[in-house]
Design a protein around this motif. Sequence first.
Motif, PDB file in Angstrom:
ATOM      1  N   THR A 215       0.225  14.833  10.792  1.00 48.93           N
ATOM      2  CA  THR A 215       0.809  15.853   9.910  1.00 48.93           C
ATOM      3  C   THR A 215      -0.205  16.621   9.090  1.00 48.93           C
ATOM      4  O   THR A 215       0.134  17.633   8.471  1.00 48.93           O
ATOM      5  CB  THR A 215       1.819  15.200   8.953  1.00 48.93           C
ATOM      6  N   GLY A 216      -1.446  16.119   9.021  1.00 47.96           N
ATOM      7  CA  GLY A 216      -2.442  16.761   8.180  1.00 47.96           C
ATOM      8  C   GLY A 216      -2.381  16.324   6.732  1.00 47.96           C
ATOM      9  O   GLY A 216      -3.134  16.831   5.889  1.00 47.96           O
ATOM     10  N   ALA A 217      -1.500  15.383   6.407  1.00 49.55           N
ATOM     11  CA  ALA A 217      -1.412  14.866   5.039  1.00 49.55           C
ATOM     12  C   ALA A 217      -2.673  14.083   4.698  1.00 49.55           C
ATOM     13  O   ALA A 217      -3.356  13.542   5.577  1.00 49.55           O
ATOM     14  CB  ALA A 217      -0.193  13.956   4.897  1.00 49.55           C
ATOM     15  N   ALA A 218      -3.008  14.034   3.430  1.00 45.82           N
ATOM     16  CA  ALA A 218      -4.145  13.233   2.991  1.00 45.82           C
ATOM     17  C   ALA A 218      -3.806  11.756   3.153  1.00 45.82           C
ATOM     18  O   ALA A 218      -2.634  11.358   3.064  1.00 45.82           O
ATOM     19  CB  ALA A 218      -4.464  13.536   1.535  1.00 45.82           C
ATOM     20  N   GLU A 219      -4.835  10.933   3.410  1.00 43.27           N
ATOM     21  CA  GLU A 219      -4.591   9.497   3.521  1.00 43.27           C
ATOM     22  C   GLU A 219      -4.034   8.968   2.200  1.00 43.27           C
ATOM     23  O   GLU A 219      -4.533   9.283   1.131  1.00 43.27           O
ATOM     24  CB  GLU A 219      -5.867   8.760   3.900  1.00 43.27           C
ATOM     25  N   GLY A 220      -2.990   8.179   2.304  1.00 40.47           N
ATOM     26  CA  GLY A 220      -2.298   7.648   1.131  1.00 40.47           C
ATOM     27  C   GLY A 220      -1.090   8.461   0.736  1.00 40.47           C
ATOM     28  O   GLY A 220      -0.191   7.960   0.049  1.00 40.47           O
ATOM     29  N   GLU A 221      -1.040   9.705   1.179  1.00 46.01           N
ATOM     30  CA  GLU A 221       0.055  10.591   0.764  1.00 46.01           C
ATOM     31  C   GLU A 221       1.401  10.166   1.351  1.00 46.01           C
ATOM     32  O   GLU A 221       2.423  10.192   0.654  1.00 46.01           O
ATOM     33  CB  GLU A 221      -0.262  12.023   1.198  1.00 46.01           C
ATOM     34  N   THR A 222       1.404   9.759   2.609  1.00 39.05           N
ATOM     35  CA  THR A 222       2.665   9.349   3.240  1.00 39.05           C
ATOM     36  C   THR A 222       3.201   8.079   2.595  1.00 39.05           C
ATOM     37  O   THR A 222       4.407   7.964   2.336  1.00 39.05           O
ATOM     38  CB  THR A 222       2.465   9.139   4.750  1.00 39.05           C
ATOM     39  N   PHE A 223       2.310   7.126   2.336  1.00 36.35           N
ATOM     40  CA  PHE A 223       2.740   5.895   1.658  1.00 36.35           C
ATOM     41  C   PHE A 223       3.370   6.220   0.315  1.00 36.35           C
ATOM     42  O   PHE A 223       4.445   5.712  -0.022  1.00 36.35           O
ATOM     43  CB  PHE A 223       1.540   4.964   1.478  1.00 36.35           C
ATOM     44  N   GLU A 224       2.713   7.075  -0.454  1.00 37.69           N
ATOM     45  CA  GLU A 224       3.229   7.439  -1.774  1.00 37.69           C
ATOM     46  C   GLU A 224       4.554   8.180  -1.661  1.00 37.69           C
ATOM     47  O   GLU A 224       5.458   7.999  -2.482  1.00 37.69           O
ATOM     48  CB  GLU A 224       2.204   8.289  -2.519  1.00 37.69           C
ATOM     49  N   ALA A 231      14.204   2.857  -5.350  1.00 36.80           N
ATOM     50  CA  ALA A 231      14.959   2.887  -6.603  1.00 36.80           C
ATOM     51  C   ALA A 231      14.306   2.049  -7.700  1.00 36.80           C
ATOM     52  O   ALA A 231      14.338   2.438  -8.877  1.00 36.80           O
ATOM     53  CB  ALA A 231      16.387   2.403  -6.357  1.00 36.80           C
ATOM     54  N   LEU A 232      13.701   0.935  -7.345  1.00 37.26           N
ATOM     55  CA  LEU A 232      13.095   0.060  -8.353  1.00 37.26           C
ATOM     56  C   LEU A 232      11.723   0.544  -8.817  1.00 37.26           C
ATOM     57  O   LEU A 232      11.097  -0.078  -9.668  1.00 37.26           O
ATOM     58  CB  LEU A 232      13.007  -1.377  -7.836  1.00 37.26           C
ATOM     59  N   GLY A 233      11.253   1.636  -8.245  1.00 35.69           N
ATOM     60  CA  GLY A 233      10.119   2.340  -8.819  1.00 35.69           C
ATOM     61  C   GLY A 233       8.728   1.857  -8.479  1.00 35.69           C
ATOM     62  O   GLY A 233       7.760   2.277  -9.105  1.00 35.69           O
ATOM     63  N   ARG A 234       8.602   0.990  -7.472  1.00 31.44           N
ATOM     64  CA  ARG A 234       7.258   0.534  -7.080  1.00 31.44           C
ATOM     65  C   ARG A 234       7.283   0.132  -5.617  1.00 31.44           C
ATOM     66  O   ARG A 234       8.331  -0.247  -5.077  1.00 31.44           O
ATOM     67  CB  ARG A 234       6.804  -0.660  -7.916  1.00 31.44           C
ATOM     68  N   PRO A 235       6.115   0.164  -4.950  1.00 31.13           N
ATOM     69  CA  PRO A 235       6.051  -0.316  -3.568  1.00 31.13           C
ATOM     70  C   PRO A 235       6.335  -1.811  -3.509  1.00 31.13           C
ATOM     71  O   PRO A 235       6.138  -2.548  -4.477  1.00 31.13           O
ATOM     72  CB  PRO A 235       4.607  -0.026  -3.158  1.00 31.13           C
ATOM     73  N   GLU A 236       6.758  -2.251  -2.362  1.00 32.55           N
ATOM     74  CA  GLU A 236       7.064  -3.660  -2.134  1.00 32.55           C
ATOM     75  C   GLU A 236       5.787  -4.451  -1.893  1.00 32.55           C
ATOM     76  O   GLU A 236       4.787  -3.921  -1.402  1.00 32.55           O
ATOM     77  CB  GLU A 236       7.982  -3.768  -0.917  1.00 32.55           C
ATOM     78  N   THR A 237       5.823  -5.724  -2.222  1.00 31.40           N
ATOM     79  CA  THR A 237       4.716  -6.635  -1.956  1.00 31.40           C
ATOM     80  C   THR A 237       5.161  -7.694  -0.940  1.00 31.40           C
ATOM     81  O   THR A 237       6.364  -7.952  -0.784  1.00 31.40           O
ATOM     82  CB  THR A 237       4.248  -7.359  -3.225  1.00 31.40           C
ATOM     83  N   PRO A 238       4.218  -8.335  -0.251  1.00 33.56           N
ATOM     84  CA  PRO A 238       4.599  -9.434   0.649  1.00 33.56           C
ATOM     85  C   PRO A 238       5.367 -10.531  -0.084  1.00 33.56           C
ATOM     86  O   PRO A 238       6.253 -11.165   0.501  1.00 33.56           O
ATOM     87  CB  PRO A 238       3.245  -9.948   1.156  1.00 33.56           C
ATOM     88  N   GLU A 239       5.042 -10.733  -1.345  1.00 27.33           N
ATOM     89  CA  GLU A 239       5.734 -11.767  -2.122  1.00 27.33           C
ATOM     90  C   GLU A 239       7.212 -11.441  -2.325  1.00 27.33           C
ATOM     91  O   GLU A 239       8.061 -12.351  -2.375  1.00 27.33           O
ATOM     92  CB  GLU A 239       5.045 -11.950  -3.476  1.00 27.33           C
TER      93      GLU A 239
END
Length: 270
Positions: A215-224, A231-239
């Motif tokens: 897509t030409g997006a900067a690295e990290g942009e898609t994750f963000e 809804a809970l406002g943060r990325p998920e962790t393995p825990e």
Amino acid sequence: MTRSITPPLLDTVALVTGAGRGIGRGIALDLARNGADVALVDVSGDAIAAVAEEIAEIGSKTTSFVADVSDRAQVFAAVDHAASALGGFDVMVNNAGIALVGPIMEVTPEDLARLWAINVDGVLWGIQAAVAKFRELGSTPGEITGKIINASSIAGHEGFAMLGPYSATKFAVRALTQAAAKEHAGEGITVNAYCPGVVGTEMWVEIDKRFAELTGAAEGETFEKFAATIALGRPETPEDVAGFVSYLAGPGADYMTGQAGLIDGGMVYR
């Protein structure tokens, strides 16, 4: 007076595939913290050796087995090893999986074959191997004989653009989970799945890089971008995922089978 609390998974033997990193590592460590002895399975012996050291520090027993889950014989051998080395077999966590990012029109037969062999065939072989071992070890009528826990995804509930074949594999895992639950409930075997969302793991790093290429997006942009919809406002962790899997492995989930629970912080609602 101090109350002594018995770990919920004490005297439980669990096997985790894809245990060398990411969600699999998190699951293995959480099972151990809850009292389980854990068999670690991965294609990388170095990766599971490091996780085995962490489990030893927790105080649970562990054993390691290098295997490719797309190979049925290797999965059966891994289960046999776990039962022999740890003195029993109670929980199978079919966690191993890979991603494939790209337009549907560009998927090759080779891409699809590899994706399907690991994400779907690997789960099927894990179900077969676990059921065979549960039967071999015997059961008591009216009691839970064993538990099978499979890795699906939010992409198993909703197909995502650029993740079409990957989504298809995770829908397939839900189907296998439901069918196996119906077939083996009479034997006291429960079969459930967990469906994570955007988890901060090496797999998501690779997914993000591939989206950047396409897509030409900067690295990290898609994750963000994806994480911003949680809804809970943060990325998920393995825990976050591991806590749910430990619940499914424990006595509190004895009356639950055939389900594919979303554990995504609020992204997909079903």
